[in-house]
Design a protein around this motif. Structure first.
Motif, short mmCIF file in Angstrom:
data_model
loop_
_atom_site.label_atom_id
_atom_site.label_comp_id
_atom_site.label_asym_id
_atom_site.label_seq_id
_atom_site.Cartn_x
_atom_site.Cartn_y
_atom_site.Cartn_z
N HIS A 1 4.97 2.04 6.33
CA HIS A 1 5.38 1.05 4.92
C HIS A 1 6.41 0.51 4.59
O HIS A 1 6.97 -0.30 4.01
CB HIS A 1 4.10 0.63 4.33
CG HIS A 1 2.41 0.80 5.21
ND1 HIS A 1 2.32 -0.65 5.13
CD2 HIS A 1 1.48 1.72 5.44
CE1 HIS A 1 0.88 -0.81 5.96
NE2 HIS A 1 0.46 0.51 5.66
N ILE B 1 4.56 -11.51 -1.54
CA ILE B 1 3.31 -10.60 -1.56
C ILE B 1 3.08 -9.76 -0.40
O ILE B 1 2.33 -8.91 -0.47
CB ILE B 1 2.17 -12.02 -0.70
CG1 ILE B 1 2.17 -12.63 -2.63
CG2 ILE B 1 0.67 -10.95 -1.66
CD1 ILE B 1 1.17 -14.25 -3.26
N GLY B 2 3.15 -9.82 0.65
CA GLY B 2 3.00 -8.99 1.11
C GLY B 2 4.09 -7.76 1.35
O GLY B 2 3.72 -6.67 1.68
N SER C 1 2.14 -5.73 -1.20
CA SER C 1 1.23 -5.06 -0.26
C SER C 1 1.67 -3.75 0.12
O SER C 1 0.76 -3.25 -0.11
CB SER C 1 0.05 -6.15 1.02
OG SER C 1 -0.91 -5.75 0.78
N GLU C 2 2.55 -3.63 0.97
CA GLU C 2 2.89 -2.44 1.77
C GLU C 2 3.65 -1.48 1.28
O GLU C 2 3.14 0.17 0.84
CB GLU C 2 4.32 -3.07 2.72
CG GLU C 2 3.72 -3.95 3.45
CD GLU C 2 3.99 -4.38 5.12
OE1 GLU C 2 3.96 -3.04 5.83
OE2 GLU C 2 3.91 -5.06 5.85
N ASP D 1 2.22 -1.02 -1.71
CA ASP D 1 1.46 -0.57 -2.64
C ASP D 1 0.54 0.56 -1.57
O ASP D 1 0.24 2.02 -1.89
CB ASP D 1 0.28 -1.40 -2.83
CG ASP D 1 0.43 -2.74 -3.95
OD1 ASP D 1 1.43 -1.38 -4.98
OD2 ASP D 1 0.06 -3.66 -4.29
N SER D 2 -0.13 0.44 -0.20
CA SER D 2 -0.09 1.09 0.87
C SER D 2 0.42 2.55 0.71
O SER D 2 0.62 2.90 1.13
CB SER D 2 -0.66 -0.26 2.33
OG SER D 2 -0.96 -1.04 1.81
N SER E 1 9.69 -0.69 -5.55
CA SER E 1 8.62 -1.82 -6.40
C SER E 1 9.06 -2.90 -7.14
O SER E 1 9.08 -3.34 -7.43
CB SER E 1 7.54 -1.21 -6.06
OG SER E 1 6.23 -1.10 -4.60
N ASP F 1 -1.06 -15.00 -8.38
CA ASP F 1 -1.16 -14.26 -7.16
C ASP F 1 -0.03 -13.08 -7.21
O ASP F 1 -0.48 -11.56 -5.94
CB ASP F 1 -0.71 -14.95 -5.89
CG ASP F 1 -1.86 -16.24 -5.81
OD1 ASP F 1 -3.46 -16.20 -6.55
OD2 ASP F 1 -1.49 -17.54 -5.44
N ARG G 1 2.00 -5.21 -12.67
CA ARG G 1 2.71 -4.16 -11.74
C ARG G 1 3.67 -3.55 -11.87
O ARG G 1 3.78 -2.03 -11.48
CB ARG G 1 3.22 -5.47 -10.25
CG ARG G 1 1.89 -5.35 -9.26
CD ARG G 1 2.56 -6.81 -8.18
NE ARG G 1 1.76 -6.92 -7.43
CZ ARG G 1 0.80 -6.35 -6.35
NH1 ARG G 1 1.52 -5.42 -6.05
NH2 ARG G 1 0.82 -7.13 -4.96
#
Length: 507
Positions: free
Chosen positions: A118, A160-161, A164-165, A167-168, A200, A215, A221
């Motif tokens: 990720h 957004i992707g 999210s990656e 975060d994962s 991030s 969104d 964050r």
């Protein structure tokens, strides 16, 4: 750092094995493995994400575009602001992410390799979208599923992707174990988790115009990461490549045949003189004409830059007369050079200080900014031999650093805009002979420091500005034209132009 040549040979051998015919299958030694380990794939993925061109002018393009240097082998497009078509070749390595994760499935390190995948994906897509705008993301790398012409996702969807990656990645590193195959942090997942969070924060700063978009949830964050961490705590946490005297691990510009061509810009030299910044003596070489005129290498007046936007022939005349400082010999005379970082503690400090000023998180912006400046100066000092050849007798010491950060011109004071400009100036300093692409993106994001633009020499189609993006790859136009054109119509009314303003740059 692992031996790059050995790694690529091993992986190439493995790929060749997997492509063998039935004859090879029949004659396979049952005692030999035909699978690549997740650790070997991890090493390759990490190195490919961090590699620079090993020698030559390619290593300097980023510094030309960021106006750190002028280049004297000939007039160069990057120096004079001409951007052409880019490449999506960095996506190729991501085909190994799934292979790595599959190879680790069921093992005690499954979570860790999943996290690494990720992180690598997020970093790669982040750099691609910064370059052009909308890119293939949700359908990218899905050729085995029959998707050979992936659609282009909007830049918002890509960000957004990416978030999210990341975060994962942070979650899986948090539940993972230390792993093999890591040439950067030696498999220490706590370091990787901090690097993930630092990346991030960097991604979020590029969304500063989008804080009202629910969104993206930019402010929350950012605050959560700064408050809860983990994040970098010192230069020891930098996400960087460390070089050595082994031939396959040399600094990228070591012993380069192009070493005589880069010369220093006024953009860097003049500001460092103004701030009494001793890093100038570590970055540059005194101008020979100044030395012949009686100045010593310890004199600030021995160092002279040139406006990189000046006419090339005018710069060349001063270059031939030895009137301009070259780069410090440590960049080409030392095999181990200095580490090249993609993420650093100093930069993270500047990012957080900016976030505090914007009201994204609580804290003392002045204190964290000061820590960043100190870390940046220590990085230069600690990664340079204590030799007058490389610091010209103007050594950076603790006393020098303390004096520097106590100057009114350096202290974080004044209006919010003035404080932001001081932060951005220090971010500019740390990019020299590092990731100058990042410096360009920061200039594009903030407009600071003010870079020289000469309408008489600017090769950009709008002669009063520096381009805002690269053009889409020619291969995409050849093999995925329909989706490229759809993205261009959606973003720029169909114009694939270097001056079009992508989504993250729009108010």
């Amino acid at each position: 750092m692992k031996k790059i040549i050995i790694i690529f040979l091993l992986i190439s051998a493995s790929w060749s094995f997997n492509a063998c015919s039935k004859f090879d299958d029949i004659n396979t030694d049952p005692n030999q493995t035909s699978e690549v380990s997740p650790s070997l794939l991890a090493t390759n993925l990490i190195l490919q994400s961090m590699q620079y061109p090993h020698v030559g002018v390619d290593f300097l393009y980023k510094d030309m575009l960021a106006k750190y240097i002028s280049y004297m082998e000939g007039a160069n497009n990057y120096q004079y602001n001409k951007l052409d078509r880019t490449y999506f070749s960095s996506l190729v390595k991501l085909t190994n992410v799934q292979k790595m994760q599959e190879a680790a499935a069921g093992s005690v390190t499954e979570s860790t390799y999943r996290a690494l995948g990720h992180f690598i994906r997020a970093y790669t897509f982040f750099n691609l979208t910064l370059a052009v705008g909308d890119i293939p993301y949700s359908e990218a790398l899905r050729g085995e599923e029959g998707i050979i012409n992936p659609k282009y996702d909007t830049q918002k969807e890509v960000f957004i992707g990416i978030l999210s990656e990341l975060d994962s990645a942070a979650k899986y590193f948090g539940s993972g174990r230390n792993f093999d195959g890591d040439p950067v942090y030696k498999g220490k997942i706590a370091k990787w988790q901090a690097a993930t969070n630092s990346l991030s924060l960097k991604v979020l700063t590029h969304l500063w115009k989008k804080t009202s978009d629910p969104d993206l949830n930019v402010i929350n964050r950012f605050n959560t990461i700064v408050t809860n961490g983990p994040i970098f705590q010192s230069n020891n946490d930098n996400f960087q490549t460390v070089y050595s005297t082994l031939e396959v691990e040399n600094y990228p510009f070591y012993n380069s045949n192009f070493r005589k061509y880069p010369i220093m810009s006024t953009t860097l030299i003049d500001k460092m003189k103004e701030l009494n910044d001793y890093r100038m003596f570590y970055f540059a070489e005194p101008a020979l004409a100044q030395i012949n005129g009686g100045e010593t290498p310890m004199s600030w007046d021995a160092y002279v830059g040139v406006d990189p936007s000046d006419n090339y022939s005018s710069i060349a005349a001063r270059y031939v007369a030895n009137q301009i400082s070259g780069i410090n010999p440590r960049y080409y005379a030392l095999a181990q050079g200095e580490p090249t970082f993609l993420l650093s503690y100093a930069e993270q400090c500047f990012i957080i200080a900016e976030g505090i000023l914007r009201g994204w998180t609580a804290g003392d912006a002045s204190d964290i900014y000061k820590k960043g400046v100190i870390a940046a100066m220590q990085f230069t000092a600690l990664n340079t031999p204590d030799d007058p050849k490389y610091h010209h007798g103007m050594k950076i010491t603790t006393a020098i650093i303390n004096s520097y950060v106590a100057q009114p011109a350096v202290i974080l004071s004044g209006s919010t805009e003035e404080q932001l400009q001081k932060i951005w100036q220090q971010r500019y300093f740390i990019g020299f002979m590092q990731n100058g692409w990042n410096t360009y993106y920061e200039y594009r994001r903030t407009g600071y420091p003010v870079l020289p633009i000469n309408s008489a020499t600017n090769l950009n189609s709008i002669p009063t500005q520096i381009p805002l993006r690269w053009l889409y790859p020619s291969k995409e136009l050849s093999y995925n034209r329909e989706n490229v054109e759809a993205a261009l119509i959606r973003q720029f009314n169909g114009n694939d132009d270097t001056n079009e303003r992508m989504w993250i740059l729009q108010d």
